[in-house]
Design a protein around this motif. Structure first.
Motif, PDB file in Angstrom:
ATOM      1  N   VAL A 136       0.859  -1.186   0.000  1.00  0.00           N
ATOM      2  CA  VAL A 136       0.000   0.000   0.000  1.00  0.00           C
ATOM      3  C   VAL A 136       0.895   1.235   0.000  1.00  0.00           C
ATOM      4  O   VAL A 136       1.549   1.531   1.003  1.00  0.00           O
ATOM      5  N   GLY A 138       2.077   4.817   0.618  1.00  0.00           N
ATOM      6  CA  GLY A 138       1.671   5.826   1.588  1.00  0.00           C
ATOM      7  C   GLY A 138       2.752   6.059   2.625  1.00  0.00           C
ATOM      8  O   GLY A 138       3.856   5.511   2.544  1.00  0.00           O
ATOM      9  N   TRP A 150      -1.642   7.475   9.266  1.00  0.00           N
ATOM     10  CA  TRP A 150      -1.443   6.927   7.934  1.00  0.00           C
ATOM     11  C   TRP A 150      -1.852   7.973   6.896  1.00  0.00           C
ATOM     12  O   TRP A 150      -2.911   8.572   6.997  1.00  0.00           O
ATOM     13  N   ASN A 152      -2.299   8.332   2.772  1.00  0.00           N
ATOM     14  CA  ASN A 152      -2.432   7.520   1.562  1.00  0.00           C
ATOM     15  C   ASN A 152      -1.669   8.105   0.371  1.00  0.00           C
ATOM     16  O   ASN A 152      -1.272   9.265   0.360  1.00  0.00           O
ATOM     17  N   ASN A 153      -1.513   7.216  -0.639  1.00  0.00           N
ATOM     18  CA  ASN A 153      -1.193   7.649  -2.011  1.00  0.00           C
ATOM     19  C   ASN A 153       0.138   8.375  -2.150  1.00  0.00           C
ATOM     20  O   ASN A 153       0.202   9.491  -2.671  1.00  0.00           O
ATOM     21  N   ASP A 174      -2.518  14.525   1.913  1.00  0.00           N
ATOM     22  CA  ASP A 174      -3.307  14.186   3.103  1.00  0.00           C
ATOM     23  C   ASP A 174      -4.533  15.093   3.149  1.00  0.00           C
ATOM     24  O   ASP A 174      -4.450  16.254   3.534  1.00  0.00           O
TER      25      ASP A 174
END
Length: 265
Positions: A136, A138, A150, A152-153, A174
């Motif tokens: 994943v 991130g 956390w 993402n991306n 974020d």
């Protein structure tokens, strides 16, 4: 190099040992040193096998990340044959006792467990199934008290700055809702230019919208869990014992771990 000075020219092998030293110069103009021949000083390990996906079919878009346990500067990517998932590659030994690898399926974003075998001249890993761990992209921030954040991306680009300095630029967005967001650009630079003894510096740049909570990441102990340099390859950086500053407000956090996972664009 500076004119009219006599530098020492050194060649390092893949284990970080100096295998050739030569006094050159001084020079007052551009000079071609010609061919410098260096005897090979370390042995190698040939690894082979077949990378399969969760359906036991050959992986067409992936690769193998391998290393021997005495090599301190990261993993070696080994390409697969996209037609049948087979792989064969040579990695350095440097006096190791074990060779290990992880297989990556970049279409499914899955990886295998770490597989380990004793070192020998040829090591056949057989079928390596990339189905155990989800990859994943991130940023994972782990605070000393056990709490986590956390983001993402994450993506990353790789470049060599002036004088061949390696630069990994990570980007992540974020979105905290209600118009509050922060875009991170986190750069890791290897000032040493020596793969056996990297000296990593880091910097954080943020672009703010609204009033989000965001973090400035300080220097810590940088480990490259997974290294790549080409588009499509996976990169995982782990920054341990790092200091973080939370904004707005300026609260400081020590002994944090920041793990960044991304695929090179």
């Amino acid at each position: 190099m500076p004119a009219n000075e006599a530098p020492i020219f050194e060649v390092l092998n893949e284990c970080g040992d100096v295998v050739h030293t030569e006094n050159i110069g001084p020079f007052s103009s551009d000079t071609d040193l010609g061919i410098i021949s260096v005897s090979w000083t370390s042995d190698w390990v040939e690894i082979s096998g077949t990378l399969l996906n969760c359906d036991q079919n050959p992986v067409s878009n992936g690769y193998i990340s391998a290393r021997t346990n005495a090599v301190a500067f990261g993993n070696f990517p080994v390409q697969i044959n996209p037609a049948d998932g087979s792989f064969s590659g040579i990695i350095t030994n440097c006096g190791s006792t074990e060779v290990s690898l992880v297989g990556y399926d970049l279409n499914a974003l899955k990886s295998s467990l770490t597989l380990t075998k004793p070192v020998s001249a040829q090591v056949d890993f057989g079928n390596v199934v990339a189905c155990d761990n989800q990859i994943v992209p991130g940023i994972l921030i782990e605070f000393e008290n056990g709490t986590q954040k956390w983001i993402n991306n994450a993506t990353v680009t790789f470049d060599t700055a002036g004088a061949g300095i390696k630069v990994f630029n990570f980007h992540a967005f974020d979105d905290q809702g209600s118009g509050n967001s922060v875009t991170y650009q986190i750069a890791f630079l290897d000032w040493n230019q020596n793969p056996a003894n990297p000296l990593w510096g880091t910097s954080t740049t943020t672009t703010i919208s609204g009033q989000p909570v965001y973090y400035i990441i300080g220097a810590g102990d940088v480990e490259i869990v997974q290294q790549g340099t080409l588009p499509g390859e996976l990169v995982i950086f782990k920054n341990t014992n790092a200091g973080l500053r939370e904004e707005p407000g300026g609260a400081l956090f020590n002994n944090c771990t920041v793990t960044i996972t991304a695929i090179i664009q």
